[in-house]
Write an enzyme that holds these catalytic residues in place. Structure first.
Site, PDB file in Angstrom:
ATOM      1  N   HIS A   1       0.853  -1.188   0.000  1.00 24.70           N
ATOM      2  CA  HIS A   1       0.000   0.000   0.000  1.00 24.70           C
ATOM      3  C   HIS A   1       0.887   1.235   0.000  1.00 24.70           C
ATOM      4  O   HIS A   1       2.014   1.204   0.534  1.00 24.70           O
ATOM      5  CB  HIS A   1      -0.883   0.019   1.244  1.00 24.70           C
TER       6      HIS A   1
ATOM      7  N   GLU B   1       0.824   3.876   1.764  1.00 25.05           N
ATOM      8  CA  GLU B   1       1.216   4.317   3.106  1.00 25.05           C
ATOM      9  C   GLU B   1       2.394   3.501   3.636  1.00 25.05           C
ATOM     10  O   GLU B   1       3.351   4.064   4.185  1.00 25.05           O
ATOM     11  CB  GLU B   1       0.047   4.161   4.094  1.00 25.05           C
TER      12      GLU B   1
END
Length: 163
Positions: free
Chosen positions: A64, A66
């Site tokens: 992801h 993040e």
């Protein structure tokens, strides 16, 4: 955190970071990944790291935006502790990413558009402010929500059209 934060609350550095995160989200879409981008700001407001989703590109369910941005920022600072840092991301973080923000000891997470199906920074729950955990992260949402949301809408509309 159900209501978006008023726009005037965000700093120029945070707005710039979200603009960069939107650019990263576009790069994810261009490579066939869900358009999510993330930026980590250092305590001084400078960009430490930037990343976009790479789950499809890497064949990795944890790739992801993040997580990738947090890893890069940790390498940049030489520490897993990102105290005083802010994560700026185009989509409300999922449970995995919200947990990573807590574990990294971030000061703040700022997200663009809400994720009512998987968001754990206000929608389905809020791991960032769970008093049972040993660290809490401030959270603000709604920065450039229309830009971030429209990237996601276009991406999934294209997928449905191909389907």
């Amino acid at each position: 955190m159900n209501d978006p934060t008023p726009d005037w609350v965000f700093s120029d550095a945070e707005r710039t970071a979200m603009t960069v995160a939107v650019e990263e989200a576009r790069a994810a879409a261009d490579s066939g990944d869900v358009p999510v981008g993330a930026v980590v700001l250092g305590p001084d407001g400078a960009i430490l790291a930037r990343a976009h989703n790479r789950r499809e590109a890497d064949g990795d369910p944890t790739a992801h935006a993040e997580i990738l941005a947090l890893r890069s920022a940790s390498r940049e600072l030489g520490s897993w502790r990102l105290e005083g840092c802010t994560l700026v991301v185009t989509l409300e973080p999922c449970a995995m990413c919200a947990s990573a923000a807590v574990l990294a000891r971030l000061a703040c997470v700022i997200w663009g558009t809400a994720d009512p199906k998987a968001g754990f920074a206000g929608s389905l729950g809020n791991l960032l402010d769970d008093r049972r955990l040993n660290h809490r992260v401030a959270v603000r949402g709604g920065l450039m929500a229309k830009q971030a949301g429209s990237l996601l809408e276009r991406f999934f509309a294209k997928l449905r059209d191909r389907g």
